[in-house]
Scaffold this motif. Structure first.
Motif, short mmCIF file in Angstrom:
data_model
loop_
_atom_site.label_atom_id
_atom_site.label_comp_id
_atom_site.label_asym_id
_atom_site.label_seq_id
_atom_site.Cartn_x
_atom_site.Cartn_y
_atom_site.Cartn_z
N VAL A 1 -0.91 -4.70 15.34
CA VAL A 1 -1.10 -5.19 13.98
C VAL A 1 -1.65 -6.62 14.02
CG1 VAL A 1 0.07 -5.82 11.82
CG2 VAL A 1 0.72 -3.73 13.04
N VAL A 2 -2.68 -6.87 13.24
CA VAL A 2 -3.23 -8.21 13.11
C VAL A 2 -2.92 -8.73 11.71
CG1 VAL A 2 -5.49 -7.26 12.45
CG2 VAL A 2 -5.31 -9.64 13.21
N GLU A 3 -2.40 -9.94 11.64
CA GLU A 3 -2.06 -10.56 10.36
C GLU A 3 -2.97 -11.76 10.14
OE1 GLU A 3 1.77 -12.38 7.87
OE2 GLU A 3 2.02 -11.52 9.87
N ILE B 1 0.85 -1.17 0.00
CA ILE B 1 0.00 0.00 0.00
C ILE B 1 0.89 1.23 0.00
CG2 ILE B 1 -1.88 1.17 1.19
CD1 ILE B 1 -2.44 -1.66 0.10
N PRO B 2 0.80 2.10 -1.02
CA PRO B 2 1.75 3.20 -1.16
C PRO B 2 1.57 4.27 -0.10
CG PRO B 2 0.02 3.37 -2.81
CD PRO B 2 -0.19 2.06 -2.12
N ALA B 3 2.70 4.82 0.36
CA ALA B 3 2.68 5.95 1.28
C ALA B 3 2.78 7.20 0.43
CB ALA B 3 3.83 5.86 2.27
N SER C 1 -2.51 -13.11 2.34
CA SER C 1 -2.05 -12.76 3.67
C SER C 1 -2.15 -11.24 3.78
CB SER C 1 -0.61 -13.22 3.90
OG SER C 1 -0.52 -14.63 3.86
N VAL C 2 -2.81 -10.77 4.81
CA VAL C 2 -3.01 -9.33 4.97
C VAL C 2 -2.59 -8.89 6.36
CG1 VAL C 2 -4.87 -9.13 3.27
CG2 VAL C 2 -5.41 -9.74 5.62
N LEU D 1 -5.38 -0.89 6.48
CA LEU D 1 -4.69 -1.91 5.70
C LEU D 1 -3.23 -1.52 5.50
CD1 LEU D 1 -4.82 -4.53 4.02
CD2 LEU D 1 -5.55 -3.14 2.08
N LEU D 2 -2.33 -2.44 5.82
CA LEU D 2 -0.90 -2.19 5.67
C LEU D 2 -0.28 -2.95 4.51
CD1 LEU D 2 0.24 -2.40 9.42
CD2 LEU D 2 -0.32 -0.34 8.10
#
Length: 239
Positions: free
Chosen positions: A32-34, A6-8, A232-233, A188-189
């Motif tokens: 953070v949850v993966e 995800i672009p910064a 995987s998120v 979302l990361l």
């Protein structure tokens, strides 16, 4: 594996363009949850693959291969006569081996000649004609058949649906974890994807005497096949 970052946007404009893109790391201030999510969708197959082989035996290698080539040519000509394009017919194996029998009394191998075999794989784009094609191959001289194996010529549309469903489910799960942990939202990361293989009916092997028993076209039911993605998120829990 396909990886999406995800672009910064606040920082991307200030960074110079490089020949090789660097992996972007997004800092998270909250927990953070993966999650790993597998999503599959069913689709009707639009193609089927079968393979046909012929075997020949002769006292010498040259004659075994000559007889086998003649028999396979008849099979290939029959396949083409059914309207199958040359690009959908592919030789998958050619074998030539010496044959031996074991003599129990003499306790030694006895040479019996040579066996040649040739196999082609055929892609059929008209599934309704599969049974008719199988019967035609047997009549043309095929001594063993393998298949059918159903598939999709292009499964991208099904995978798009699977991606959408997988991401929606992942976000719902992440929000549930956030709520349980006392957070109100998620950010979302990262997303990474693995493409899943297709599954469907198992190949049916028809050989020997079973071929001779076929008095009418073999019944073929294509059913549906599954295709999908595994993602995987990573989500950051936010207030």
């Amino acid at each position: 594996m396909i990886r999406y970052a995800i672009p910064a946007f606040a920082f991307a404009a200030a960074l110079p363009m490089t020949a090789q893109a660097a992996e972007i790391q997004i800092a998270a201030t909250g927990p953070v949850v993966e999650l790993n999510v597998l999503e599959e969708v069913d689709a009707a197959p639009d193609m089927v693959t079968v393979s046909a082989g012929v075997s020949s035996e002769a006292p010498n290698a040259v004659e075994a291969l000559r007889q086998n080539s003649r028999a396979m040519r008849a099979v290939i000509d029959r396949i083409k006569s059914l309207g199958v394009a040359e690009r959908d017919i592919q030789t998958s194996s050619i074998n030539l081996n010496a044959r031996y029998d074991y003599d129990q009394q003499r306790q030694e191998q006895i040479f019996r000649g040579y066996r040649a075999s040739n196999r082609v794989t055929v892609k059929l784009r008209e599934i309704d004609e599969t049974g008719e094609v199988l019967d035609a191959l047997v009549v043309a001289g095929a001594t063993d058949l393998n298949g059918p194996v159903f598939g999709l010529e292009n499964d991208e549309r099904a995978k798009v649906a699977a991606r959408r469903a997988a991401l929606q489910r992942a976000e719902a799960q992440a929000r549930e974890y956030a709520s349980l942990a006392g957070y109100s939202n998620v950010r979302l990361l990262e997303i990474s994807e693995s493409v899943q293989g297709r599954s469907g009916p198992q190949p049916i092997v028809v050989t020997g005497s079973r071929l001779k028993a076929m008095d009418e076209s073999a019944p073929v039911e294509p059913g549906t096949i599954s295709t999908g993605v595994s993602i995987s998120v990573k989500y950051e829990m936010t207030r």
